[in-house]
Design a protein around this motif. Structure first.
Motif, short mmCIF file in Angstrom:
data_model
loop_
_atom_site.label_atom_id
_atom_site.label_comp_id
_atom_site.label_asym_id
_atom_site.label_seq_id
_atom_site.Cartn_x
_atom_site.Cartn_y
_atom_site.Cartn_z
N SER A 164 12.32 8.76 7.87
CA SER A 164 11.61 9.68 8.76
C SER A 164 10.20 9.99 8.27
CB SER A 164 12.39 10.99 8.91
OG SER A 164 12.56 11.61 7.63
N GLU A 165 9.90 9.63 7.02
CA GLU A 165 8.59 9.96 6.43
C GLU A 165 7.69 8.73 6.26
OE1 GLU A 165 9.74 11.76 2.76
OE2 GLU A 165 10.83 13.40 3.73
N THR A 166 8.20 7.56 6.59
CA THR A 166 7.45 6.33 6.33
C THR A 166 6.13 6.29 7.09
OG1 THR A 166 9.52 5.14 5.94
CG2 THR A 166 7.58 3.81 6.37
N ALA A 167 6.13 6.75 8.34
CA ALA A 167 4.90 6.72 9.14
C ALA A 167 3.83 7.62 8.52
CB ALA A 167 5.21 7.16 10.57
N ASP A 168 4.24 8.77 7.96
CA ASP A 168 3.27 9.66 7.30
C ASP A 168 2.69 9.00 6.05
OD1 ASP A 168 3.50 11.73 9.13
OD2 ASP A 168 5.19 12.64 8.07
N ILE A 169 3.52 8.28 5.32
CA ILE A 169 3.03 7.58 4.12
C ILE A 169 1.99 6.54 4.52
CG2 ILE A 169 3.70 6.04 2.23
CD1 ILE A 169 6.47 7.39 2.30
N ALA A 170 2.26 5.81 5.58
CA ALA A 170 1.32 4.79 6.04
C ALA A 170 -0.01 5.42 6.44
CB ALA A 170 1.93 4.03 7.22
N ARG A 171 0.03 6.57 7.09
CA ARG A 171 -1.22 7.23 7.47
C ARG A 171 -2.01 7.66 6.24
NH1 ARG A 171 1.87 9.01 11.98
NH2 ARG A 171 2.72 10.78 10.84
N LEU A 172 -1.32 8.18 5.22
CA LEU A 172 -2.02 8.59 4.01
C LEU A 172 -2.68 7.40 3.31
CD1 LEU A 172 0.60 11.10 2.56
CD2 LEU A 172 -1.74 11.65 3.25
N LEU A 173 -2.06 6.25 3.41
CA LEU A 173 -2.61 5.04 2.79
C LEU A 173 -3.60 4.33 3.70
CD1 LEU A 173 0.64 3.57 1.20
CD2 LEU A 173 -1.38 4.33 -0.06
N ASP A 174 -3.78 4.86 4.91
CA ASP A 174 -4.61 4.20 5.93
C ASP A 174 -4.11 2.77 6.15
OD1 ASP A 174 -6.59 4.07 7.83
OD2 ASP A 174 -8.13 3.39 6.44
N TRP A 175 -2.80 2.69 6.21
CA TRP A 175 -2.11 1.41 6.36
C TRP A 175 -1.55 1.34 7.78
CZ3 TRP A 175 -0.30 -1.40 1.63
CH2 TRP A 175 0.42 -2.58 1.91
N GLN A 176 -1.71 0.21 8.42
CA GLN A 176 -1.17 0.04 9.77
C GLN A 176 -0.18 -1.11 9.78
OE1 GLN A 176 -4.72 -0.44 12.17
NE2 GLN A 176 -5.06 1.76 12.27
N PRO A 177 1.05 -0.84 9.34
CA PRO A 177 2.03 -1.92 9.26
C PRO A 177 2.34 -2.50 10.64
CG PRO A 177 3.07 0.22 8.88
CD PRO A 177 1.60 0.46 8.90
N GLN A 178 2.38 -3.83 10.70
CA GLN A 178 2.62 -4.51 11.97
C GLN A 178 4.09 -4.88 12.17
OE1 GLN A 178 0.06 -4.77 14.20
NE2 GLN A 178 -0.95 -3.53 12.61
N GLY A 179 4.91 -4.52 11.18
CA GLY A 179 6.32 -4.85 11.31
C GLY A 179 7.04 -4.50 10.03
N GLU A 180 8.31 -4.91 9.96
CA GLU A 180 9.13 -4.58 8.79
C GLU A 180 8.56 -5.18 7.51
OE1 GLU A 180 11.57 -2.56 8.54
OE2 GLU A 180 11.84 -2.10 10.65
N ARG A 181 7.98 -6.37 7.62
CA ARG A 181 7.46 -7.03 6.42
C ARG A 181 6.30 -6.23 5.82
NH1 ARG A 181 6.19 -13.47 5.75
NH2 ARG A 181 5.54 -13.40 3.56
N ASP A 182 5.40 -5.73 6.67
CA ASP A 182 4.29 -4.92 6.18
C ASP A 182 4.77 -3.61 5.59
OD1 ASP A 182 2.49 -6.82 6.91
OD2 ASP A 182 1.61 -5.72 8.57
N THR A 183 5.76 -3.00 6.24
CA THR A 183 6.32 -1.75 5.73
C THR A 183 6.96 -1.98 4.36
OG1 THR A 183 6.72 -0.91 7.96
CG2 THR A 183 7.96 0.12 6.17
N SER A 184 7.67 -3.10 4.23
CA SER A 184 8.30 -3.43 2.94
C SER A 184 7.24 -3.58 1.85
CB SER A 184 9.10 -4.72 3.05
OG SER A 184 10.14 -4.60 4.01
N GLU A 185 6.14 -4.24 2.17
CA GLU A 185 5.07 -4.43 1.19
C GLU A 185 4.48 -3.09 0.77
OE1 GLU A 185 0.70 -6.62 0.84
OE2 GLU A 185 2.07 -7.17 2.47
N MET A 186 4.31 -2.19 1.72
CA MET A 186 3.78 -0.85 1.41
C MET A 186 4.72 -0.11 0.45
SD MET A 186 3.09 2.30 4.07
CE MET A 186 4.85 2.56 4.38
N LEU A 187 6.00 -0.14 0.72
CA LEU A 187 6.97 0.56 -0.13
C LEU A 187 7.03 -0.06 -1.53
CD1 LEU A 187 9.91 1.19 2.38
CD2 LEU A 187 7.98 2.69 1.81
N LEU A 188 6.95 -1.37 -1.60
CA LEU A 188 6.97 -2.04 -2.91
C LEU A 188 5.73 -1.68 -3.72
CD1 LEU A 188 8.32 -5.53 -1.82
CD2 LEU A 188 9.46 -3.96 -3.40
N ASP A 189 4.57 -1.60 -3.06
CA ASP A 189 3.35 -1.22 -3.77
C ASP A 189 3.44 0.19 -4.32
OD1 ASP A 189 2.24 -3.66 -3.28
OD2 ASP A 189 0.89 -3.00 -1.68
#
Length: 332
Positions: A219-244
């Motif tokens: 439920s918090e993943t979208a907020d994390i992406a906004r803080l990182l100024d990250w715009q994940p285009q799918g599960e693969r991008d989200t996975s990369e963000m979490l791994l980083d």
């Protein structure tokens, strides 16, 4: 004699700090284990100078500084903390602290800081100071490992704060030895009904091994992406963000522990255990691998955001003898 108050919830931290004091400094030492105790001691005149931790139960160091100002109490405070975020330093200065020293305390840094702040004036001629009576402090293994984890946690938070450009709220780490089945039950109770993603990273060094498990709440993943100024285009991008993010938190925390206990951990590559999974699915693997674990639990929160990260450092039962030996060396 100068009334000196050492305030820290960790007996190990108080012991290390008292041992690091200049031996020729004429002080009468009192101790407090949390903020309310510290304020009571200061009101009794026992804290002309205060060495103050930040992360404590009941009242933390920030609250103590605010109360000192509100009550017009004129203690001279030096903060001694594992929270080394730039914002932490700015806040304590704004609240009236004279100085800031990072944990673990280096004897020469403490001495130089006390001299710079005019709290300690070395004698003009060298003299042999009478030995200071050291307070009898019983430090157990769990308290010592919690303090080691506290310092490591603070370093990881400082790095996370720079990456996300936020202030990271730090908890008091929990340290427990669990049967793995008991750990799983505790996690199930804490995370019941939530969907999680988890990153796991193994580590080993000097007969100490384990796994770091970092839990992200979906439920918090979208907020994390906004803080990182990250715009994940799918599960693969989200996975990369979490791994980083996991590499930052886990790597910094393990590095902080390794430095303090004088080991070098080899770390495996972080692996995504699962996405959008239940806690039952995420933790079933470890239950098959060992029966008992020493668990260090750290829950980071981001100020102003409904985002937190749950980090578990799980040491194998075979690691306990060597880890205990290393921790006891620090306690001496």
């Amino acid at each position: 004699m100068i009334p000196l108050l050492v305030c820290d919830d960790s007996a190990m931290a108080r012991k290390q700090l008292i041992r690091a004091l200049p031996p020729e400094w004429p002080v009468r030492i009192s101790q407090a284990t949390q903020g309310e105790e510290a304020l009571a001691a200061i009101r009794q005149g026992l804290g002309q100078v205060v060495l103050l931790d930040l992360t404590m139960p009941v009242l933390d160091g920030y609250q103590v500084l605010a109360r000192l100002r509100a009550e017009g109490l004129h203690s001279r405070v030096v903060v001694v903390s594992g929270d080394v975020q730039a914002e932490a330093l700015r806040r304590v200065q704004e609240l009236g602290a004279l100085g800031f020293i990072r944990k673990p305390v280096a004897t020469e840094e403490l001495r130089a800081t006390l001299i710079r702040l005019g709290l300690f004036h070395p004698p003009a001629l060298p003299e042999t100071a009478p030995p200071r009576a050291e307070p009898a402090l019983r430090v157990n293994f769990r308290d010592a490992l919690r303090e080691v984890s506290n310092v490591a946690m603070g370093r990881a938070a400082a790095l996370l704060a720079r990456v996300l450009k936020v202030f990271v709220r730090l908890p008091i780490p929990n340290v427990n030895i669990f049967e793995v089945s008991e750990l799983h039950m505790a996690l199930l109770d804490a995370q019941r009904g939530e969907r999680l993603s988890a990153v796991c990273q193994g580590f080993i060094g000097d007969a100490i091994a384990g796994e770091a498990l970092l839990l992200f709440h979906d439920s918090e993943t979208a907020d994390i992406a906004r803080l990182l100024d990250w715009q994940p285009q799918g599960e693969r991008d989200t996975s990369e963000m979490l791994l980083d993010l996991a590499s930052i938190l886990i790597g910094a925390c393990l590095s902080g522990i390794a430095e303090q206990i004088d080991v070098r951990f080899s770390q495996g590559h972080p692996q995504l255990l699962g996405q959008h999974a239940s806690i039952e699915q995420l933790i079933s693997l470890n239950q098959r691998r060992w029966k008992q674990t020493l668990a260090v639990e750290i829950s980071y929160g981001l100020e102003g955001h409904a985002v937190h990260f749950d980090l578990l450092l799980l040491f194998t039962e075979d690691s306990l003898p060597r880890l205990t030996q290393k921790i006891h060396y620090l306690m001496e």
